[in-house]
Design a protein around this motif. Structure first.
Motif, PDB file in Angstrom:
ATOM      1  N   SER A   2       0.795  -1.216   0.000  1.00 16.40           N
ATOM      2  CA  SER A   2       0.000   0.000   0.000  1.00 16.40           C
ATOM      3  C   SER A   2       0.830   1.269   0.000  1.00 16.40           C
ATOM      4  CB  SER A   2      -0.894   0.035   1.234  1.00 16.40           C
ATOM      5  OG  SER A   2      -0.117   0.128   2.401  1.00 16.40           O
ATOM      6  N   ASN A  89      -4.414   2.391   6.973  1.00 16.17           N
ATOM      7  CA  ASN A  89      -3.532   1.943   5.889  1.00 16.17           C
ATOM      8  C   ASN A  89      -2.838   0.613   6.165  1.00 16.17           C
ATOM      9  OD1 ASN A  89      -2.648   2.731   3.278  1.00 16.17           O
ATOM     10  ND2 ASN A  89      -0.629   3.183   4.095  1.00 16.17           N
ATOM     11  N   ASN A 113      -6.090  -6.899  -4.424  1.00 16.89           N
ATOM     12  CA  ASN A 113      -5.091  -5.902  -4.067  1.00 16.89           C
ATOM     13  C   ASN A 113      -4.862  -4.898  -5.190  1.00 16.89           C
ATOM     14  OD1 ASN A 113      -2.725  -5.171  -2.134  1.00 16.89           O
ATOM     15  ND2 ASN A 113      -1.771  -5.327  -4.143  1.00 16.89           N
ATOM     16  N   THR A 116      -6.378  -1.290  -5.457  1.00 18.30           N
ATOM     17  CA  THR A 116      -5.868  -0.143  -4.715  1.00 18.30           C
ATOM     18  C   THR A 116      -5.681   1.073  -5.615  1.00 18.30           C
ATOM     19  OG1 THR A 116      -4.742  -1.569  -3.122  1.00 18.30           O
ATOM     20  CG2 THR A 116      -3.967   0.696  -3.288  1.00 18.30           C
ATOM     21  N   THR A 120      -7.694   4.507  -5.082  1.00 18.77           N
ATOM     22  CA  THR A 120      -6.942   5.725  -4.819  1.00 18.77           C
ATOM     23  C   THR A 120      -7.444   6.864  -5.690  1.00 18.77           C
ATOM     24  OG1 THR A 120      -4.972   4.444  -4.216  1.00 18.77           O
ATOM     25  CG2 THR A 120      -4.631   6.754  -4.780  1.00 18.77           C
ATOM     26  N   ALA A 171      -8.609  -2.924  -0.113  1.00 17.02           N
ATOM     27  CA  ALA A 171      -8.063  -2.060  -1.162  1.00 17.02           C
ATOM     28  C   ALA A 171      -8.629  -0.647  -1.058  1.00 17.02           C
ATOM     29  CB  ALA A 171      -8.363  -2.651  -2.538  1.00 17.02           C
ATOM     30  N   TYR A 174      -6.740   1.052   1.619  1.00 12.12           N
ATOM     31  CA  TYR A 174      -5.440   1.443   1.083  1.00 12.12           C
ATOM     32  C   TYR A 174      -5.565   2.751   0.291  1.00 12.12           C
ATOM     33  CZ  TYR A 174      -3.068  -3.042   2.059  1.00 12.12           C
ATOM     34  OH  TYR A 174      -2.482  -4.126   2.659  1.00 12.12           O
ATOM     35  N   GLY A 175      -6.618   2.833  -0.535  1.00  7.67           N
ATOM     36  CA  GLY A 175      -6.825   4.037  -1.333  1.00  7.67           C
ATOM     37  C   GLY A 175      -7.033   5.262  -0.472  1.00  7.67           C
TER      38      GLY A 175
END
Length: 299
Positions: A2, A89, A113, A116, A120, A171, A174-175
């Motif tokens: 990430s 995160n 994954n 991500t 984002t 994910a 993470y974004g």
């Protein structure tokens, strides 16, 4: 995986740049792809909380020298923000991926994954006034269609939809985390931010890990998987990734995103006998194709 940060590329002299960069991107893709294999092996014995606690702690320990060198840049007033970003995160997405690893093949998590990059861009457009345009919006829709395809599949008669949704949620976090890091921690050295956020996340997960620590003895294979997950896939891989960013920039370094699902599926097929299904291949093609297009279209 990430970590997405900005840095000014530093050229490598001579002919070394011709082979070092592609080699390191390939090795990093293989390492991060293997993380889903290690979770798949260790999660059934450790459970998500204990597995993630060990992963976070080991990763933070590996990166601790970078934090010590830059410790003056981290005043106490900054730590609550770092703890929040660590939860978003690292702690929660790691738990979601570990939970999914108990319920679906390793390749499923690796494919999720790759979302991500799409999340984002979506989070940046929805909450941080970034423009993505109609063409990029269409590519995002294609990627999310891949999630629907993947979630509707079954592996050996069992539905994998809940695991896919967990991976997609990880994910998404993470974004969100990447956007927060860009805007609130941009002036800090990335190699020092990582151990701080990992360490904070480890402290947050610790009570759950203690409460859910496995009652039965854990096999050496599971312990080895956790050790590799924390030391290699979390600690050492972050160092390699930041080196790549310093040399070639965040944009080019992010091409490792395309390799993670490929290696994740390959490792699981080769070492665990988890044969990829046609639905996984279609979903992976939709998601990775949309990621590739979204990064090439103008913002």
């Amino acid at each position: 995986m990430s970590a997405h940060v900005s840095a000014t590329p530093q050229p490598v002299p001579g002919d070394a740049a011709r082979w070092i960069t592609p080699l390191e991107i390939g090795v990093l893709g293989a390492i991060w792809g293997a993380s889903f294999l290690f979770m798949r092996v260790a999660a059934p014995e450790f459970g998500p909380a204990a597995l993630v606690e060990l992963r976070l702690a080991l990763g933070a320990i590996v990166l601790l020298p970078f934090l010590w060198r830059a410790r003056a840049a981290f005043p106490m007033r900054l730590w609550p923000k770092l703890a929040l970003i660590g939860a978003i995160n690292s702690a929660v997405p790691f738990l979601l991926f570990a939970w999914a690893a108990e319920r679906a093949p390793a390749g499923v998590g690796a494919i999720c994954n790759a979302l991500t990059v799409l999340f984002t861009a979506l989070v940046g457009a929805m909450f941080f006034s970034e423009r993505i345009g109609w063409a990029r919006s269409a590519t995002l829709a294609v990627g999310f269609a891949g999630v629907v395809v993947l979630a509707s599949g079954r592996i050996e008669g069992a539905a994998i939809g809940p695991a896919v949704l967990a991976g997609a949620a990880a994910a998404l976090l993470y974004g969100i985390g990447i956007n927060l890091v860009r805007r609130h921690l941009g002036g800090l050295p990335a190699t020092a931010v990582a151990p701080v956020t990992l360490g904070c996340a480890a402290l947050l997960v610790l009570p759950f890990a203690i409460a859910q620590w496995p009652a039965q003895p854990v096999s050496l294979q599971a312990w080895g998987s956790v050790a590799l997950l924390g030391v290699l896939c979390t600690g050492a891989a972050f160092v390699m990734y930041y080196r790549l960013i310093a040399r070639i920039g965040a944009g080019r370094a992010s091409t490792v995103t395309y390799l993670v699902p490929v290696f994740g599926v390959t490792w699981a097929w080769w070492l665990l006998g988890e044969t990829p299904t046609l639905r996984m291949a279609i979903a992976g093609a939709l998601i990775l194709g949309s990621v590739a297009l979204s990064q090439r279209l103008p913002k």
